[in-house]
Design a protein around this motif. Structure first.
Motif, PDB file in Angstrom:
ATOM      1  N   GLY A  42      21.419  -4.975 -16.508  1.00  0.00           N
ATOM      2  CA  GLY A  42      20.398  -4.660 -15.522  1.00  0.00           C
ATOM      3  C   GLY A  42      20.830  -5.046 -14.117  1.00  0.00           C
ATOM      4  N   ASP A  43      20.144  -4.456 -13.155  1.00  0.00           N
ATOM      5  CA  ASP A  43      20.454  -4.710 -11.752  1.00  0.00           C
ATOM      6  C   ASP A  43      19.635  -5.882 -11.233  1.00  0.00           C
ATOM      7  OD1 ASP A  43      22.242  -2.598 -11.617  1.00  0.00           O
ATOM      8  OD2 ASP A  43      20.676  -1.164 -11.069  1.00  0.00           O
ATOM      9  N   GLU A  44      20.240  -6.637 -10.304  1.00  0.00           N
ATOM     10  CA  GLU A  44      19.567  -7.776  -9.709  1.00  0.00           C
ATOM     11  C   GLU A  44      19.547  -7.611  -8.197  1.00  0.00           C
ATOM     12  OE1 GLU A  44      22.698  -8.533 -11.232  1.00  0.00           O
ATOM     13  OE2 GLU A  44      21.924  -8.795 -13.246  1.00  0.00           O
ATOM     14  N   LEU A  45      18.597  -8.283  -7.575  1.00  0.00           N
ATOM     15  CA  LEU A  45      18.489  -8.324  -6.124  1.00  0.00           C
ATOM     16  C   LEU A  45      18.002  -9.714  -5.743  1.00  0.00           C
ATOM     17  CD1 LEU A  45      18.256  -7.002  -3.248  1.00  0.00           C
ATOM     18  CD2 LEU A  45      15.900  -6.428  -3.887  1.00  0.00           C
ATOM     19  N   VAL A  46      18.636 -10.305  -4.743  1.00  0.00           N
ATOM     20  CA  VAL A  46      18.169 -11.571  -4.198  1.00  0.00           C
ATOM     21  C   VAL A  46      17.494 -11.280  -2.867  1.00  0.00           C
ATOM     22  CG1 VAL A  46      18.852 -13.808  -3.238  1.00  0.00           C
ATOM     23  CG2 VAL A  46      19.928 -12.964  -5.330  1.00  0.00           C
ATOM     24  N   VAL A  47      16.276 -11.763  -2.719  1.00  0.00           N
ATOM     25  CA  VAL A  47      15.558 -11.671  -1.463  1.00  0.00           C
ATOM     26  C   VAL A  47      15.554 -13.078  -0.872  1.00  0.00           C
ATOM     27  CG1 VAL A  47      13.360 -11.159  -0.355  1.00  0.00           C
ATOM     28  CG2 VAL A  47      14.147  -9.746  -2.272  1.00  0.00           C
ATOM     29  N   ALA A  48      16.279 -13.250   0.221  1.00  0.00           N
ATOM     30  CA  ALA A  48      16.400 -14.560   0.860  1.00  0.00           C
ATOM     31  C   ALA A  48      15.533 -14.587   2.107  1.00  0.00           C
ATOM     32  CB  ALA A  48      17.860 -14.837   1.220  1.00  0.00           C
ATOM     33  N   VAL A  49      14.719 -15.629   2.225  1.00  0.00           N
ATOM     34  CA  VAL A  49      13.818 -15.759   3.358  1.00  0.00           C
ATOM     35  C   VAL A  49      14.509 -16.584   4.444  1.00  0.00           C
ATOM     36  CG1 VAL A  49      11.565 -16.547   4.129  1.00  0.00           C
ATOM     37  CG2 VAL A  49      11.829 -15.601   1.816  1.00  0.00           C
ATOM     38  N   GLY A  50      14.927 -15.910   5.497  1.00  0.00           N
ATOM     39  CA  GLY A  50      15.582 -16.588   6.611  1.00  0.00           C
ATOM     40  C   GLY A  50      17.099 -16.521   6.532  1.00  0.00           C
ATOM     41  N   THR A  94      14.862 -11.902  -7.343  1.00  0.00           N
ATOM     42  CA  THR A  94      14.689 -13.336  -7.146  1.00  0.00           C
ATOM     43  C   THR A  94      14.396 -13.584  -5.681  1.00  0.00           C
ATOM     44  OG1 THR A  94      16.297 -13.786  -8.878  1.00  0.00           O
ATOM     45  CG2 THR A  94      15.787 -15.583  -7.376  1.00  0.00           C
ATOM     46  N   VAL A  95      13.375 -14.388  -5.416  1.00  0.00           N
ATOM     47  CA  VAL A  95      13.041 -14.758  -4.046  1.00  0.00           C
ATOM     48  C   VAL A  95      13.427 -16.213  -3.848  1.00  0.00           C
ATOM     49  CG1 VAL A  95      11.187 -14.977  -2.352  1.00  0.00           C
ATOM     50  CG2 VAL A  95      11.127 -13.128  -4.041  1.00  0.00           C
ATOM     51  N   THR A  96      14.176 -16.485  -2.775  1.00  0.00           N
ATOM     52  CA  THR A  96      14.603 -17.854  -2.488  1.00  0.00           C
ATOM     53  C   THR A  96      14.357 -18.192  -1.027  1.00  0.00           C
ATOM     54  OG1 THR A  96      16.450 -19.425  -2.521  1.00  0.00           O
ATOM     55  CG2 THR A  96      17.010 -17.124  -2.112  1.00  0.00           C
ATOM     56  N   GLY A  97      13.878 -19.398  -0.812  1.00  0.00           N
ATOM     57  CA  GLY A  97      13.660 -19.872   0.541  1.00  0.00           C
ATOM     58  C   GLY A  97      14.790 -20.736   1.057  1.00  0.00           C
ATOM     59  N   ASN A  98      15.691 -21.133   0.144  1.00  0.00           N
ATOM     60  CA  ASN A  98      16.796 -21.991   0.606  1.00  0.00           C
ATOM     61  C   ASN A  98      18.172 -21.531   0.121  1.00  0.00           C
ATOM     62  OD1 ASN A  98      17.184 -22.920  -2.032  1.00  0.00           O
ATOM     63  ND2 ASN A  98      15.947 -24.753  -1.722  1.00  0.00           N
ATOM     64  N   GLY A  99      18.233 -20.525  -0.738  1.00  0.00           N
ATOM     65  CA  GLY A  99      19.519 -19.992  -1.194  1.00  0.00           C
ATOM     66  C   GLY A  99      20.196 -20.805  -2.272  1.00  0.00           C
ATOM     67  N   GLY A 100      19.525 -21.829  -2.779  1.00  0.00           N
ATOM     68  CA  GLY A 100      20.128 -22.697  -3.794  1.00  0.00           C
ATOM     69  C   GLY A 100      20.101 -22.079  -5.176  1.00  0.00           C
ATOM     70  N   LEU A 101      20.926 -21.079  -5.408  1.00  0.00           N
ATOM     71  CA  LEU A 101      20.972 -20.364  -6.680  1.00  0.00           C
ATOM     72  C   LEU A 101      22.292 -20.627  -7.389  1.00  0.00           C
ATOM     73  CD1 LEU A 101      19.515 -17.005  -5.352  1.00  0.00           C
ATOM     74  CD2 LEU A 101      18.291 -18.789  -6.612  1.00  0.00           C
ATOM     75  N   ASP A 102      22.212 -20.745  -8.707  1.00  0.00           N
ATOM     76  CA  ASP A 102      23.378 -21.088  -9.523  1.00  0.00           C
ATOM     77  C   ASP A 102      24.135 -19.826  -9.939  1.00  0.00           C
ATOM     78  OD1 ASP A 102      25.212 -22.004 -11.387  1.00  0.00           O
ATOM     79  OD2 ASP A 102      23.713 -22.922 -12.709  1.00  0.00           O
ATOM     80  N   PRO A 103      25.398 -19.691  -9.587  1.00  0.00           N
ATOM     81  CA  PRO A 103      26.153 -18.499  -9.974  1.00  0.00           C
ATOM     82  C   PRO A 103      26.368 -18.384 -11.478  1.00  0.00           C
ATOM     83  CG  PRO A 103      27.627 -20.127  -9.003  1.00  0.00           C
ATOM     84  CD  PRO A 103      26.216 -20.646  -8.830  1.00  0.00           C
ATOM     85  N   ASP A 104      26.161 -19.466 -12.225  1.00  0.00           N
ATOM     86  CA  ASP A 104      26.320 -19.411 -13.678  1.00  0.00           C
ATOM     87  C   ASP A 104      25.015 -19.079 -14.395  1.00  0.00           C
ATOM     88  OD1 ASP A 104      29.056 -20.046 -13.581  1.00  0.00           O
ATOM     89  OD2 ASP A 104      28.591 -22.182 -13.422  1.00  0.00           O
ATOM     90  N   PRO A 158      25.028 -10.537  -6.867  1.00  0.00           N
ATOM     91  CA  PRO A 158      23.954  -9.554  -6.688  1.00  0.00           C
ATOM     92  C   PRO A 158      23.898  -9.070  -5.239  1.00  0.00           C
ATOM     93  CG  PRO A 158      23.042 -11.732  -6.464  1.00  0.00           C
ATOM     94  CD  PRO A 158      24.550 -11.889  -6.657  1.00  0.00           C
ATOM     95  N   PRO A 159      23.291  -7.899  -5.027  1.00  0.00           N
ATOM     96  CA  PRO A 159      22.973  -7.512  -3.652  1.00  0.00           C
ATOM     97  C   PRO A 159      21.988  -8.526  -3.060  1.00  0.00           C
ATOM     98  CG  PRO A 159      22.670  -5.674  -5.159  1.00  0.00           C
ATOM     99  CD  PRO A 159      22.906  -6.888  -5.989  1.00  0.00           C
ATOM    100  N   LEU A 160      22.010  -8.670  -1.740  1.00  0.00           N
ATOM    101  CA  LEU A 160      21.153  -9.634  -1.076  1.00  0.00           C
ATOM    102  C   LEU A 160      20.443  -8.969   0.094  1.00  0.00           C
ATOM    103  CD1 LEU A 160      21.777 -13.280  -0.516  1.00  0.00           C
ATOM    104  CD2 LEU A 160      21.273 -11.944   1.519  1.00  0.00           C
ATOM    105  N   GLN A 161      19.146  -9.188   0.191  1.00  0.00           N
ATOM    106  CA  GLN A 161      18.361  -8.719   1.324  1.00  0.00           C
ATOM    107  C   GLN A 161      17.823  -9.938   2.057  1.00  0.00           C
ATOM    108  OE1 GLN A 161      17.561  -5.643   2.530  1.00  0.00           O
ATOM    109  NE2 GLN A 161      18.863  -4.630   1.038  1.00  0.00           N
ATOM    110  N   ARG A 162      18.069 -10.019   3.344  1.00  0.00           N
ATOM    111  CA  ARG A 162      17.533 -11.127   4.137  1.00  0.00           C
ATOM    112  C   ARG A 162      16.217 -10.695   4.751  1.00  0.00           C
ATOM    113  NH1 ARG A 162      17.058 -12.450   9.251  1.00  0.00           N
ATOM    114  NH2 ARG A 162      18.367 -10.771   9.991  1.00  0.00           N
TER     115      ARG A 162
END
Length: 140
Positions: A93-101, A75-85, A116-120
């Protein structure tokens, strides 16, 4: 667009499925043939997908080919507004969040905790950096 002229369901309504069983099977086949599924945060919020391989036969074939049972869900997010539910975080399956900034990374971590793991990523050269991370760290 649905036959009643709507482009989308309204909040609180059950999602209107406009595809046939054949269409859903084709999508499942595509999911089974890739190593990564990329979804934007807007689609994640709107559609709340699971992004799974539904066919047991296709999952078995993935494992036999020395692939994980499910593709990596990114998942790519520019503001981090993701719902934990969201469904994505609570299915196989494995998830990864790619956060821009930095701000998006902080907000995503606050919202999702350790789900999930998070990559900035820096706010410049987003896609080359994202593709490098996926290749170098996740071999996809």
């Amino acid at each position: 667009m649905s036959l009643d002229g709507h482009l989308d369901t309204r909040p609180g309504e059950e999602r209107l499925l406009l595809s046939s069983k054949r269409d859903f099977d084709r999508v499942d086949s595509v999911h089974a043939d890739v190593d990564t599924l990329l979804v934007g945060a807007g689609t994640l919020r709107t559609d709340n997908p699971c992004l799974l391989v539904n066919s047991a036969e296709r999952r078995t074939a993935r494992i036999a080919a020395d692939w994980p049972e499910y593709p990596l869900k990114v998942t790519v997010t520019g503001n981090g507004g993701l719902d934990p539910d969201g469904k994505l975080w609570h299915h196989d399956g494995d998830e990864l969040v790619v956060a821009v900034g930095e701000a998006a990374a902080r907000r995503a971590r606050v919202n999702l905790g350790d789900l999930p793991p998070l990559q900035r990523l820096p706010t410049t050269t987003v896609w080359p950096t994202a593709l490098g991370i996926l290749g170098d760290l996740y071999a996809v």
